[in-house]
Design an enzyme around this catalytic site. Structure first.
Site, short mmCIF file in Angstrom:
data_model
loop_
_atom_site.label_atom_id
_atom_site.label_comp_id
_atom_site.label_asym_id
_atom_site.label_seq_id
_atom_site.Cartn_x
_atom_site.Cartn_y
_atom_site.Cartn_z
N GLY A 10 -58.81 -49.21 8.16
CA GLY A 10 -57.90 -48.13 7.80
C GLY A 10 -58.13 -47.72 6.35
O GLY A 10 -58.39 -48.58 5.51
N GLU A 103 -59.19 -57.50 6.79
CA GLU A 103 -59.50 -58.68 7.61
C GLU A 103 -60.73 -58.48 8.52
O GLU A 103 -61.63 -59.32 8.56
CB GLU A 103 -58.26 -58.88 8.46
CG GLU A 103 -58.03 -60.19 9.03
CD GLU A 103 -56.95 -60.07 10.11
OE1 GLU A 103 -56.18 -59.08 10.14
OE2 GLU A 103 -56.91 -60.98 10.94
N THR A 126 -56.13 -53.45 1.77
CA THR A 126 -55.22 -53.16 2.89
C THR A 126 -53.87 -52.82 2.29
O THR A 126 -53.40 -53.50 1.37
CB THR A 126 -55.06 -54.31 3.90
OG1 THR A 126 -53.90 -54.03 4.69
CG2 THR A 126 -54.88 -55.67 3.27
N ASP A 128 -51.29 -53.32 3.76
CA ASP A 128 -50.35 -54.34 4.27
C ASP A 128 -50.20 -55.55 3.34
O ASP A 128 -49.25 -56.31 3.48
CB ASP A 128 -50.82 -54.85 5.64
CG ASP A 128 -50.77 -53.78 6.71
OD1 ASP A 128 -50.24 -52.69 6.43
OD2 ASP A 128 -51.25 -54.03 7.83
N ARG A 163 -24.81 -40.68 8.98
CA ARG A 163 -25.69 -41.12 10.06
C ARG A 163 -26.36 -42.43 9.68
O ARG A 163 -26.52 -42.73 8.50
CB ARG A 163 -26.85 -40.14 10.22
CG ARG A 163 -26.55 -38.89 10.92
CD ARG A 163 -27.80 -38.01 10.86
NE ARG A 163 -27.56 -36.78 11.56
CZ ARG A 163 -28.11 -35.62 11.23
NH1 ARG A 163 -28.95 -35.55 10.20
NH2 ARG A 163 -27.86 -34.55 11.92
N MET A 170 -45.31 -49.24 7.79
CA MET A 170 -46.43 -50.01 8.34
C MET A 170 -46.25 -51.49 8.02
O MET A 170 -45.46 -51.86 7.16
CB MET A 170 -47.75 -49.47 7.83
CG MET A 170 -48.17 -48.22 8.58
SD MET A 170 -49.81 -47.67 8.12
CE MET A 170 -50.10 -46.39 9.34
N HIS A 272 -49.02 -42.57 8.50
CA HIS A 272 -50.18 -42.47 7.61
C HIS A 272 -49.88 -41.84 6.26
O HIS A 272 -50.73 -41.87 5.37
CB HIS A 272 -51.32 -41.74 8.32
CG HIS A 272 -51.83 -42.52 9.49
ND1 HIS A 272 -51.38 -42.32 10.77
CD2 HIS A 272 -52.72 -43.54 9.56
CE1 HIS A 272 -51.97 -43.17 11.58
NE2 HIS A 272 -52.79 -43.92 10.88
N VAL A 273 -48.67 -41.29 6.10
CA VAL A 273 -48.27 -40.79 4.77
C VAL A 273 -48.42 -41.94 3.75
O VAL A 273 -48.79 -41.72 2.60
CB VAL A 273 -46.80 -40.29 4.81
CG1 VAL A 273 -46.27 -40.02 3.42
CG2 VAL A 273 -46.69 -39.06 5.68
N GLN A 274 -48.14 -43.17 4.22
CA GLN A 274 -48.22 -44.34 3.32
C GLN A 274 -49.64 -44.66 2.87
O GLN A 274 -49.85 -45.38 1.91
CB GLN A 274 -47.69 -45.59 4.05
CG GLN A 274 -46.23 -45.53 4.35
CD GLN A 274 -45.87 -46.48 5.50
OE1 GLN A 274 -45.39 -47.57 5.27
NE2 GLN A 274 -46.08 -46.05 6.72
O1 F6P Z 1 -54.05 -52.43 8.54
C1 F6P Z 1 -53.51 -51.36 7.88
C2 F6P Z 1 -52.70 -50.49 8.81
O2 F6P Z 1 -52.22 -49.47 8.00
C3 F6P Z 1 -51.59 -51.20 9.59
O3 F6P Z 1 -50.40 -51.36 8.87
C4 F6P Z 1 -51.42 -50.29 10.77
O4 F6P Z 1 -50.89 -50.98 11.89
C5 F6P Z 1 -52.81 -49.85 11.04
O5 F6P Z 1 -53.50 -49.89 9.82
C6 F6P Z 1 -52.90 -48.48 11.66
O6 F6P Z 1 -54.23 -48.18 11.87
P1 F6P Z 1 -54.77 -46.80 12.47
O7 F6P Z 1 -54.58 -45.75 11.43
O8 F6P Z 1 -56.20 -47.05 12.75
O9 F6P Z 1 -53.98 -46.53 13.69
#
Ligand code: F6P
Length: 342
Positions: A10, A103, A126, A128, A163, A170, A272-274
């Site tokens: 990613g 990883e 990563t 994460d 609300r 992620m 994916h904004v993150q």
């Molecule tokens: O490993 C990084 C990560 O952003 C995870 O948090 C997430 O589950 C994954 O990639 C999403 O990957 P993709 O954009 O390939 O769906």
């Protein structure tokens, strides 16, 4: 000396900063040449290369994504994958390879290096932050900042409408983004993959928040799982490293909260904004230092290692260690956040 560079897995803010630093130091200090491989391991597998020199890396420090492209291609699963990679490295006269990835990408680099004698140096990335062999990975700080800003914004709209707002962030196996952004953003509930959550308890926290006339913000990591239930998945599809695609727990949880409390609940999935956009100053700093140290490892012919942050020092650790253990949230750290729940 010609050095190959690839970015796999990613994408992650800071990848370009690593490439820039490695190329700048390699060319200026050691007179090295560089070859970029496109789209992670697909590049060396298919012989897909891109020129990489100082003009190519000018201006890329603040740019998100990767100028080399990325993919989750697993060359160990491709037919004659190892042989094709070795042939292409010989064909393009690449003497050493810098693999920037998480990883999976580093797992391949470790095997290529240890079992097949391909000279590799790894750079961990990563959002994460779940690699145990380094204190931090670049991309994480940017992701936390983005999620925190989103939580700040969601507080005011949640309160205007009274609300429940569920924010899904992620974090497949590790709840670092959820925990850090949840604490920084003042969330009322934080749910992480490391600890199964009790939906009824979450509803209790939601109701107690309403009692003090505030609207609750629930931060949930995509890999968080309810007690007695299964991980919530979008669909059953797998990537080429066999990881199931996540996302969906936020929607599921909002529905459960609505059903059990009668309060309106909505979900924001940051997705994916993150991972997009410009890296934070910390991530630029860390990525730049990783790039500089990776090229020094190449100069020292210290192959089979990954650069890693220990305190404020960048050190080298065996690539095999990089992927040996996942860094998950310590229960004690998570318990600290509990004072703010409800
Ligand atoms: O490993 C990084 C990560 O952003 C995870 O948090 C997430 O589950 C994954 O990639 C999403 O990957 P993709 O954009 O390939 O769906």
């Amino acid at each position: 000396m010609r050095v190959g560079v690839l970015t796999g897995g990613g994408d992650c803010p800071g990848l370009n900063a690593v490439i820039r630093a490695a190329v700048r130091k390699g060319v200026q200090d050691y007179g090295y040449s560089f070859t970029g491989f496109r789209d992670g391991w697909r590049g060396p597998l298919a012989g897909d290369i891109v020129p990489l020199d100082i003009p190519a890396v000018r201006g890329i420090l603040p740019r998100g994504g990767t100028i080399l492209g990325s993919s989750r291609t697993n060359p160990l699963k491709a037919e004659n994958g190892i042989r094709r990679i070795k042939e292409n490295l010989t064909k393009y006269e690449v003497d050493a390879l810098i693999a920037i990835g998480g990883e999976d990408t580093l797992g391949v680099a470790a095997r290529l290096s240890d079992e097949y004698g391909v000279p590799c140096v790894g750079v961990p990335k990563t959002i994460d932050n779940d690699l145990s062999a380094t204190d931090y990975t670049f991309g994480f700080d940017t992701a936390v900042n983005i999620a925190t800003e989103a939580i700040d914004r969601l507080h005011t709209t949640a309160e205007s409408h009274m609300r429940v707002l569920v924010v899904e962030v992620m974090g497949r196996h590790a709840g670092w983004i959820a925990l850090h952004s949840g604490l920084a953003g003042g969330a009322n509930v934080i749910l992480i993959p490391e600890q199964r959550f009790d939906v009824q308890q979450v509803c209790g926290w939601v109701e107690s928040r309403f009692k003090v006339r505030y609207a609750p913000i629930v931060v949930v990591a995509e890999g968080a799982t309810p007690k007695g239930g299964e991980m919530v998945l979008k669909d059953g599809s797998l990537d080429s490293f066999g990881h199931v695609r996540l996302s969906g727990v936020g929607e599921w949880l909002a529905k459960e909260i609505e059903r059990r409390t009668g309060k309106e609940a909505r979900t924001t999935v940051l997705g994916h904004v993150q991972r997009g956009g410009t890296p934070s100053a910390f991530d630029r700093w860390l990525a730049t230092r990783f790039g500089l140290h990776a090229i020094e490892a190449v100069r020292d012919e210290a192959y089979g290692v990954m650069v890693s942050l220990r305190g404020t020092d960048v050190v080298r650790v065996p690539l095999a260690d990089a992927t040996a253990k996942l860094k998950t949230v310590d229960p004690k750290l998570y318990a600290e956040a509990g004072v703010f729940f409800g």
